[in-house]
Design an enzyme around this catalytic site. Sequence first.
Site, PDB file in Angstrom:
ATOM      1  N   GLU A  34      65.246  24.493  15.736  1.00  0.00           N
ATOM      2  CA  GLU A  34      64.565  23.818  16.852  1.00  0.00           C
ATOM      3  C   GLU A  34      63.428  22.958  16.300  1.00  0.00           C
ATOM      4  O   GLU A  34      62.665  23.408  15.446  1.00  0.00           O
ATOM      5  CB  GLU A  34      64.040  24.871  17.842  1.00  0.00           C
ATOM      6  CG  GLU A  34      63.034  24.381  18.865  1.00  0.00           C
ATOM      7  CD  GLU A  34      63.522  23.222  19.742  1.00  0.00           C
ATOM      8  OE1 GLU A  34      64.660  23.271  20.247  1.00  0.00           O
ATOM      9  OE2 GLU A  34      62.741  22.251  19.909  1.00  0.00           O
ATOM     10  N   ALA A  47      68.862  26.464  38.782  1.00  0.00           N
ATOM     11  CA  ALA A  47      69.718  27.497  39.357  1.00  0.00           C
ATOM     12  C   ALA A  47      71.111  27.478  38.738  1.00  0.00           C
ATOM     13  O   ALA A  47      71.595  26.437  38.295  1.00  0.00           O
ATOM     14  CB  ALA A  47      69.815  27.263  40.859  1.00  0.00           C
ATOM     15  N   ARG A 117      62.757  28.131  34.430  1.00  0.00           N
ATOM     16  CA  ARG A 117      63.424  27.838  33.152  1.00  0.00           C
ATOM     17  C   ARG A 117      62.802  28.544  31.961  1.00  0.00           C
ATOM     18  O   ARG A 117      63.486  29.130  31.131  1.00  0.00           O
ATOM     19  CB  ARG A 117      63.306  26.342  32.842  1.00  0.00           C
ATOM     20  CG  ARG A 117      64.204  25.463  33.580  1.00  0.00           C
ATOM     21  CD  ARG A 117      63.651  24.055  33.490  1.00  0.00           C
ATOM     22  NE  ARG A 117      64.498  23.145  34.206  1.00  0.00           N
ATOM     23  CZ  ARG A 117      65.492  22.464  33.656  1.00  0.00           C
ATOM     24  NH1 ARG A 117      65.740  22.547  32.389  1.00  0.00           N
ATOM     25  NH2 ARG A 117      66.237  21.677  34.381  1.00  0.00           N
ATOM     26  N   ARG A 199      57.664  13.228  40.817  1.00  0.00           N
ATOM     27  CA  ARG A 199      57.583  14.631  41.247  1.00  0.00           C
ATOM     28  C   ARG A 199      56.129  15.059  41.396  1.00  0.00           C
ATOM     29  O   ARG A 199      55.262  14.614  40.654  1.00  0.00           O
ATOM     30  CB  ARG A 199      58.263  15.533  40.215  1.00  0.00           C
ATOM     31  CG  ARG A 199      59.705  15.142  39.957  1.00  0.00           C
ATOM     32  CD  ARG A 199      60.270  15.857  38.750  1.00  0.00           C
ATOM     33  NE  ARG A 199      60.593  17.224  39.069  1.00  0.00           N
ATOM     34  CZ  ARG A 199      61.768  17.629  39.542  1.00  0.00           C
ATOM     35  NH1 ARG A 199      62.728  16.757  39.733  1.00  0.00           N
ATOM     36  NH2 ARG A 199      61.991  18.883  39.819  1.00  0.00           N
ATOM     37  N   ASP A 313      74.050  19.360  27.170  1.00  0.00           N
ATOM     38  CA  ASP A 313      73.690  17.971  27.491  1.00  0.00           C
ATOM     39  C   ASP A 313      74.011  17.006  26.353  1.00  0.00           C
ATOM     40  O   ASP A 313      74.227  15.818  26.592  1.00  0.00           O
ATOM     41  CB  ASP A 313      72.190  17.869  27.817  1.00  0.00           C
ATOM     42  CG  ASP A 313      71.907  18.134  29.287  1.00  0.00           C
ATOM     43  OD1 ASP A 313      72.797  18.678  29.973  1.00  0.00           O
ATOM     44  OD2 ASP A 313      70.794  17.805  29.746  1.00  0.00           O
ATOM     45  N   ALA A 326      73.288  22.453  33.457  1.00  0.00           N
ATOM     46  CA  ALA A 326      73.222  23.660  32.626  1.00  0.00           C
ATOM     47  C   ALA A 326      74.451  24.544  32.871  1.00  0.00           C
ATOM     48  O   ALA A 326      74.980  25.156  31.933  1.00  0.00           O
ATOM     49  CB  ALA A 326      71.941  24.434  32.918  1.00  0.00           C
TER      50      ALA A 326
HETATM   51  C1  LIG Z   1      65.238  17.629  37.624  1.00  0.00           C
HETATM   52  C2  LIG Z   1      66.387  18.399  37.034  1.00  0.00           C
HETATM   53  C3  LIG Z   1      66.877  19.514  37.694  1.00  0.00           C
HETATM   54  C4  LIG Z   1      67.970  20.219  37.175  1.00  0.00           C
HETATM   55  N1  LIG Z   1      68.428  21.316  37.838  1.00  0.00           N
HETATM   56  C5  LIG Z   1      69.508  21.979  37.370  1.00  0.00           C
HETATM   57  C6  LIG Z   1      70.017  23.133  38.056  1.00  0.00           C
HETATM   58  O1  LIG Z   1      69.476  23.572  39.071  1.00  0.00           O
HETATM   59  N2  LIG Z   1      71.128  23.747  37.554  1.00  0.00           N
HETATM   60  C7  LIG Z   1      71.758  23.290  36.418  1.00  0.00           C
HETATM   61  O2  LIG Z   1      72.790  23.864  36.034  1.00  0.00           O
HETATM   62  N3  LIG Z   1      71.274  22.221  35.738  1.00  0.00           N
HETATM   63  C8  LIG Z   1      70.169  21.564  36.168  1.00  0.00           C
HETATM   64  N4  LIG Z   1      69.671  20.499  35.475  1.00  0.00           N
HETATM   65  C9  LIG Z   1      70.286  20.135  34.180  1.00  0.00           C
HETATM   66  C10 LIG Z   1      69.759  21.038  33.050  1.00  0.00           C
HETATM   67  O3  LIG Z   1      68.347  20.981  33.024  1.00  0.00           O
HETATM   68  C11 LIG Z   1      70.310  20.602  31.694  1.00  0.00           C
HETATM   69  O4  LIG Z   1      71.699  20.426  31.791  1.00  0.00           O
HETATM   70  C12 LIG Z   1      70.003  21.659  30.618  1.00  0.00           C
HETATM   71  O5  LIG Z   1      68.617  21.846  30.471  1.00  0.00           O
HETATM   72  C13 LIG Z   1      70.608  21.232  29.281  1.00  0.00           C
HETATM   73  O6  LIG Z   1      70.305  22.200  28.318  1.00  0.00           O
HETATM   74  P1  LIG Z   1      70.557  21.904  26.771  1.00  0.00           P
HETATM   75  O7  LIG Z   1      70.170  23.158  26.065  1.00  0.00           O
HETATM   76  O8  LIG Z   1      71.922  21.343  26.571  1.00  0.00           O
HETATM   77  O9  LIG Z   1      69.566  20.713  26.402  1.00  0.00           O
HETATM   78  P2  LIG Z   1      67.966  20.693  26.409  1.00  0.00           P
HETATM   79  O10 LIG Z   1      67.438  21.593  27.458  1.00  0.00           O
HETATM   80  O11 LIG Z   1      67.579  19.261  26.457  1.00  0.00           O
HETATM   81  O12 LIG Z   1      67.551  21.306  25.005  1.00  0.00           O
HETATM   82  C14 LIG Z   1      67.675  20.564  23.820  1.00  0.00           C
HETATM   83  C15 LIG Z   1      66.818  21.224  22.745  1.00  0.00           C
HETATM   84  O13 LIG Z   1      67.076  20.566  21.514  1.00  0.00           O
HETATM   85  C16 LIG Z   1      65.849  20.286  20.852  1.00  0.00           C
HETATM   86  N5  LIG Z   1      66.101  19.114  19.995  1.00  0.00           N
HETATM   87  C17 LIG Z   1      66.337  17.840  20.390  1.00  0.00           C
HETATM   88  N6  LIG Z   1      66.567  17.055  19.318  1.00  0.00           N
HETATM   89  C18 LIG Z   1      66.483  17.852  18.219  1.00  0.00           C
HETATM   90  C19 LIG Z   1      66.649  17.619  16.826  1.00  0.00           C
HETATM   91  N7  LIG Z   1      66.935  16.402  16.335  1.00  0.00           N
HETATM   92  N8  LIG Z   1      66.507  18.663  15.973  1.00  0.00           N
HETATM   93  C20 LIG Z   1      66.216  19.924  16.444  1.00  0.00           C
HETATM   94  N9  LIG Z   1      66.037  20.192  17.764  1.00  0.00           N
HETATM   95  C21 LIG Z   1      66.188  19.168  18.645  1.00  0.00           C
HETATM   96  C22 LIG Z   1      64.861  20.041  21.983  1.00  0.00           C
HETATM   97  O14 LIG Z   1      63.530  20.220  21.570  1.00  0.00           O
HETATM   98  C23 LIG Z   1      65.319  21.095  23.000  1.00  0.00           C
HETATM   99  O15 LIG Z   1      64.698  22.337  22.775  1.00  0.00           O
HETATM  100  C24 LIG Z   1      68.586  19.784  35.970  1.00  0.00           C
HETATM  101  C25 LIG Z   1      68.081  18.669  35.297  1.00  0.00           C
HETATM  102  C26 LIG Z   1      66.991  17.986  35.821  1.00  0.00           C
HETATM  103  C27 LIG Z   1      66.470  16.777  35.080  1.00  0.00           C
END
Ligand SMILES: Cc1cc2nc3c(=O)[nH]c(=O)nc-3n(C[C@H](O)[C@H](O)[C@H](O)COP(=O)(O)OP(=O)(O)OC[C@H]3O[C@@H](n4cnc5c(N)ncnc54)[C@H](O)[C@@H]3O)c2cc1C
Length: 433
Positions: A34, A47, A117, A199, A313, A326
């Site tokens: 990370e 959620a 979260r 927001r 994502d 998520a």
């Molecule tokens: C307003 C909003 C509301 C939402 N509500 C919902 C909901 O209710 N339900 C739902 O299912 N989804 C929801 N989502 C979507 C959800 O937030 C995302 O799909 C989810 O957080 C993605 O998780 P992730 O772990 O793939 O990516 P991220 O949460 O973006 O995590 C990526 C991680 O990688 C790290 N990182 C990035 N680049 C590097 C690098 N080069 N080297 C090392 N580390 C790195 C970052 O620091 C971070 O910790 C919502 C999104 C938004 C914007």
Amino acid sequence: MSIPLEVAIVGGGIIGVMTAVGLRRRGIKAVVYERASTWHEVSAGFAFTGAARVWMEQIDPALVQLLGSISQKTDASSSNAYWDGFHPQSIEDALDEKKSLMFRTPTNNLSFWGCVRSQFLRGMADMLPEDAAVFGKQLVSYDDTDEDDKVVLHFEDGTMAKADVLLGCDGIHSTTRRVLLGTDCPSGRAGFSHTVTYRTMVPIDQGVAALGEKVKYSACNHLGPNADLLVASGTLLNIAVFAYDDQEFPDPERMVVSADRSEIEELFKGWSPQLANIWKLYPEEKLVKWGIFDLEDNPPPTYARGRACLVGDAAHASTPYLGVGACTGVEDSVVICTLLESLQQQALVGDVRRRMLHDALQTYSQARLERGRWIHHHSRQMGQIYHWRHGPTGCDPERMKQKLEENWATVVEYDVWAALDPALRELATRPRS
Ligand SMILES: Cc1cc2nc3c(=O)[nH]c(=O)nc-3n(C[C@H](O)[C@H](O)[C@H](O)COP(=O)(O)OP(=O)(O)OC[C@H]3O[C@@H](n4cnc5c(N)ncnc54)[C@H](O)[C@@H]3O)c2cc1C
């Protein structure tokens, strides 16, 4: 004898950490790299659907127990209310259900469990042994060559790490995606969805004074041309304005710029009196506007190449209008955990293991690609519906409700194992101690 698989997970967000938990449970040595100096997540809520919890249970039942212990759960009495924010001419009309409530959708069909979260992330991280996470490691590139029997990760601080497989869980601006697809590939970068969000949070009494008692009882979405206002209550009222924006976003890397509340005033000019005054709930200073980015304009042609693949994502960044980004990452996670477990069980070595790893990641990509594309496409479509920009639904409540329910049915009725070898479903659902 086979050597246990070593998996490097780039990114310690919700999906990276969940995948690490799932792999460790399967005896696979997963390490999260990370870039931040510690676990970090915003304290906003999000959620998971009932369907996502089924896959989460298969990753590790302890994840669902954790979520259950920190969640607010929707029940049969909970429903999302969609109000006409535009046409009512008076506050009385705006508050009158008969005149202004467009439709309700029963959230219990989706059976959402909502949590904070940061609390969920921290709880999952506590399930990992100490050696499963390394902080301050920002991936800048990786090498996956025939000469090396491992993938080599390079970090910004000049250090490197090696693993059999690299899972890019590094979110919307994924470095893994850029390297995996090549710097010339347009999918390397997320694109502006031409929507933005403002927001804020206000004390519940202030929210009730502005929008009425209804905001205390269910999430309310106020719809209208080119914008919508979503409010959800807790101790405070969470307020989010989402709006169409035909300009290019000024800072695509940071996705956030400073804003002025006169922009919100402008957006709601000519709307019902409640909405026309909503800008007053926003702070006079330090207001920001978030650009909403996704992969809809340039979807990745593949989620896997060689011994690296994209999860969460990083693979299918979506706008938030469908609210299941998520949840979709959870689907990715159960598939990749199970495929890697299946491979580990075959006790392969050398070139055969390497070839089978490549094949497993290709299987993952083929299984997930269409679903990921469906999610970011329909998430954008939901935004267009809310903003009355979707031709077939316009501002017709019946058509909107029907389309929303159709989309949500596709979200929750999806079976991650349908297109895969039945043995994988058996492996994923096998009872274990
Ligand atoms: C307003 C909003 C509301 C939402 N509500 C919902 C909901 O209710 N339900 C739902 O299912 N989804 C929801 N989502 C979507 C959800 O937030 C995302 O799909 C989810 O957080 C993605 O998780 P992730 O772990 O793939 O990516 P991220 O949460 O973006 O995590 C990526 C991680 O990688 C790290 N990182 C990035 N680049 C590097 C690098 N080069 N080297 C090392 N580390 C790195 C970052 O620091 C971070 O910790 C919502 C999104 C938004 C914007």
